[in-house]
Design a protein around this motif. Sequence first.
Motif, PDB file in Angstrom:
ATOM      1  N   LEU A 121       0.824  -1.209   0.000  1.00  9.64           N
ATOM      2  CA  LEU A 121       0.000   0.000   0.000  1.00  9.64           C
ATOM      3  C   LEU A 121       0.856   1.256   0.000  1.00  9.64           C
ATOM      4  O   LEU A 121       0.576   2.224  -0.717  1.00  9.64           O
ATOM      5  CB  LEU A 121      -0.933  -0.002   1.219  1.00  9.64           C
ATOM      6  N   ARG A 122       1.913   1.225   0.800  1.00  9.21           N
ATOM      7  CA  ARG A 122       2.765   2.419   0.911  1.00  9.21           C
ATOM      8  C   ARG A 122       3.617   2.624  -0.340  1.00  9.21           C
ATOM      9  O   ARG A 122       4.008   3.760  -0.649  1.00  9.21           O
ATOM     10  CB  ARG A 122       3.650   2.311   2.153  1.00  9.21           C
ATOM     11  N   ALA A 123       3.915   1.526  -1.054  1.00  7.52           N
ATOM     12  CA  ALA A 123       4.725   1.639  -2.276  1.00  7.52           C
ATOM     13  C   ALA A 123       3.897   2.049  -3.484  1.00  7.52           C
ATOM     14  O   ALA A 123       4.451   2.556  -4.474  1.00  7.52           O
ATOM     15  CB  ALA A 123       5.421   0.307  -2.563  1.00  7.52           C
ATOM     16  N   THR A 124       2.595   1.851  -3.415  1.00  6.22           N
ATOM     17  CA  THR A 124       1.723   2.211  -4.533  1.00  6.22           C
ATOM     18  C   THR A 124       1.564   3.732  -4.594  1.00  6.22           C
ATOM     19  O   THR A 124       1.296   4.364  -3.577  1.00  6.22           O
ATOM     20  CB  THR A 124       0.337   1.565  -4.369  1.00  6.22           C
ATOM     21  N   PRO A 125       1.723   4.329  -5.760  1.00  6.49           N
ATOM     22  CA  PRO A 125       1.544   5.788  -5.868  1.00  6.49           C
ATOM     23  C   PRO A 125       0.164   6.219  -5.368  1.00  6.49           C
ATOM     24  O   PRO A 125      -0.826   5.534  -5.614  1.00  6.49           O
ATOM     25  CB  PRO A 125       1.698   6.043  -7.373  1.00  6.49           C
ATOM     26  N   TRP A 126       0.130   7.361  -4.701  1.00  8.02           N
ATOM     27  CA  TRP A 126      -1.123   7.830  -4.107  1.00  8.02           C
ATOM     28  C   TRP A 126      -2.219   8.022  -5.145  1.00  8.02           C
ATOM     29  O   TRP A 126      -3.388   7.690  -4.907  1.00  8.02           O
ATOM     30  CB  TRP A 126      -0.885   9.129  -3.342  1.00  8.02           C
ATOM     31  N   TRP A 127      -1.829   8.539  -6.327  1.00  2.00           N
ATOM     32  CA  TRP A 127      -2.835   8.797  -7.358  1.00  2.00           C
ATOM     33  C   TRP A 127      -3.422   7.500  -7.902  1.00  2.00           C
ATOM     34  O   TRP A 127      -4.609   7.434  -8.244  1.00  2.00           O
ATOM     35  CB  TRP A 127      -2.228   9.624  -8.500  1.00  2.00           C
ATOM     36  N   MET A 168      -2.315   4.489   5.268  1.00  3.64           N
ATOM     37  CA  MET A 168      -1.996   3.188   4.693  1.00  3.64           C
ATOM     38  C   MET A 168      -1.695   2.156   5.790  1.00  3.64           C
ATOM     39  O   MET A 168      -2.083   0.993   5.686  1.00  3.64           O
ATOM     40  CB  MET A 168      -0.787   3.308   3.753  1.00  3.64           C
ATOM     41  N   GLN A 169      -1.026   2.587   6.854  1.00  4.41           N
ATOM     42  CA  GLN A 169      -0.754   1.680   7.973  1.00  4.41           C
ATOM     43  C   GLN A 169      -2.048   1.217   8.628  1.00  4.41           C
ATOM     44  O   GLN A 169      -2.226   0.030   8.926  1.00  4.41           O
ATOM     45  CB  GLN A 169       0.138   2.380   8.996  1.00  4.41           C
ATOM     46  N   MET A 225      -2.143   1.863  21.407  1.00  5.11           N
ATOM     47  CA  MET A 225      -1.598   1.816  22.766  1.00  5.11           C
ATOM     48  C   MET A 225      -0.731   0.586  23.008  1.00  5.11           C
ATOM     49  O   MET A 225       0.041   0.553  23.962  1.00  5.11           O
ATOM     50  CB  MET A 225      -2.741   1.839  23.788  1.00  5.11           C
ATOM     51  N   ILE A 226      -0.877  -0.429  22.161  1.00  3.79           N
ATOM     52  CA  ILE A 226      -0.074  -1.650  22.336  1.00  3.79           C
ATOM     53  C   ILE A 226       0.912  -1.837  21.186  1.00  3.79           C
ATOM     54  O   ILE A 226       1.361  -2.951  20.924  1.00  3.79           O
ATOM     55  CB  ILE A 226      -0.976  -2.893  22.490  1.00  3.79           C
ATOM     56  N   GLY A 227       1.211  -0.752  20.496  1.00  2.00           N
ATOM     57  CA  GLY A 227       2.304  -0.811  19.528  1.00  2.00           C
ATOM     58  C   GLY A 227       1.919  -0.794  18.077  1.00  2.00           C
ATOM     59  O   GLY A 227       2.806  -0.798  17.216  1.00  2.00           O
ATOM     60  N   ALA A 228       0.624  -0.773  17.759  1.00  2.00           N
ATOM     61  CA  ALA A 228       0.208  -0.700  16.355  1.00  2.00           C
ATOM     62  C   ALA A 228       0.277   0.754  15.898  1.00  2.00           C
ATOM     63  O   ALA A 228      -0.247   1.648  16.558  1.00  2.00           O
ATOM     64  CB  ALA A 228      -1.212  -1.238  16.190  1.00  2.00           C
ATOM     65  N   ARG A 229       0.906   0.993  14.776  1.00  4.74           N
ATOM     66  CA  ARG A 229       1.067   2.358  14.296  1.00  4.74           C
ATOM     67  C   ARG A 229      -0.106   2.719  13.381  1.00  4.74           C
ATOM     68  O   ARG A 229      -0.979   1.922  13.114  1.00  4.74           O
ATOM     69  CB  ARG A 229       2.399   2.498  13.569  1.00  4.74           C
ATOM     70  N   GLY A 230      -0.113   3.956  12.927  1.00  2.00           N
ATOM     71  CA  GLY A 230      -1.181   4.398  12.049  1.00  2.00           C
ATOM     72  C   GLY A 230      -1.852   5.648  12.579  1.00  2.00           C
ATOM     73  O   GLY A 230      -1.280   6.408  13.365  1.00  2.00           O
ATOM     74  N   LEU A 231      -3.085   5.869  12.148  1.00  2.00           N
ATOM     75  CA  LEU A 231      -3.813   7.065  12.551  1.00  2.00           C
ATOM     76  C   LEU A 231      -4.093   7.079  14.046  1.00  2.00           C
ATOM     77  O   LEU A 231      -4.122   8.142  14.673  1.00  2.00           O
ATOM     78  CB  LEU A 231      -5.128   7.156  11.769  1.00  2.00           C
ATOM     79  N   GLY A 232      -4.303   5.910  14.624  1.00  2.00           N
ATOM     80  CA  GLY A 232      -4.530   5.840  16.062  1.00  2.00           C
ATOM     81  C   GLY A 232      -3.345   6.357  16.857  1.00  2.00           C
ATOM     82  O   GLY A 232      -3.513   6.980  17.919  1.00  2.00           O
ATOM     83  N   GLU A 233      -2.143   6.123  16.340  1.00  3.91           N
ATOM     84  CA  GLU A 233      -0.944   6.619  17.004  1.00  3.91           C
ATOM     85  C   GLU A 233      -0.918   8.149  17.018  1.00  3.91           C
ATOM     86  O   GLU A 233      -0.515   8.772  18.006  1.00  3.91           O
ATOM     87  CB  GLU A 233       0.298   6.085  16.286  1.00  3.91           C
TER      88      GLU A 233
END
Length: 283
Positions: free
Chosen positions: A47-53, A93-94, A231-239
């Motif tokens: 997901l992160r490697a795919t171009p945003w467009w 994407m995370q 809170m238990i180590g998952a990254r992303g928007l929640g972080e």
Amino acid sequence: MFPDSLTFSIADWVNGWVDALVTHYGDLFRHLSDTLLQVIVQIEGLLRATPWWLLLIIVAGIAYHATRRLVPTIVLTGLLFLVGAVGLWDKLMQTLALMLVATLIAVVIGIPLGILCARSNRLRTVLLPLLDIMQTMPSFVYLIPVLMLFGLGKVPAIFATVIYAAPPLIRLTDLGIRQVDREVMEAVNAFGAHPWQQLFGVQLPLALPSIMAGINQTTMMALSMVVIASMIGARGLGEEVLVGIQTLNVGKGLEAGLAIVILAVVIDRITQAYGRSRYEAER
């Protein structure tokens, strides 16, 4: 004051059971954790490697295929563009990778269990109270054994999310199959259809709107866990929301919170559109 002679505790029994589980099956859980982590990392990397467009074009294609309407497609795609515009595309994407894996596991577990519940009243009687517990039990309670088995990181977040998000799909799959018209089933039986033919040819297609509603609810509940997962180590928007809370940065927390809402709205509208019949979608 409640008399001590009438009190008891299950804490020691539960702790002993969890300790035995960790001792005897710790290696198995670590292997499962490593495998699942690799899957999550691969999806997140893709997901992160795919171009945003390109991702926006894919989302627009899915949204149009689901809704068959141009305006909702443009609005949903524009909302995701706004998430990238405020600098949260990578975090999005995370979160999306985490949610996709959790939802997929919930679907793989939930739909078969819903089918079995619809076919067995005894299983339904046993399973419904367990589903009530899964939905009402504070998530931090079952995070304790999950953390003991899998440690910190994305994997325990996935399992905690599945525990919380799977019950609606099980319930609505069971309900959808049970609500299939009896006259239709009697006609199918009269033609001598095999039970598997009845299930895949009649019951599941007719129950599809209910099942899709279950997937929709499961996805929404999975998204509601992203802050707790952080809170238990998952990254992303929640972080980002968690950092905003810790630093009293209202703007940062609001941006991440709105990004979560936008992701929820996009997924909600697409899954709801797929859940409606073609006739309803084209009205």
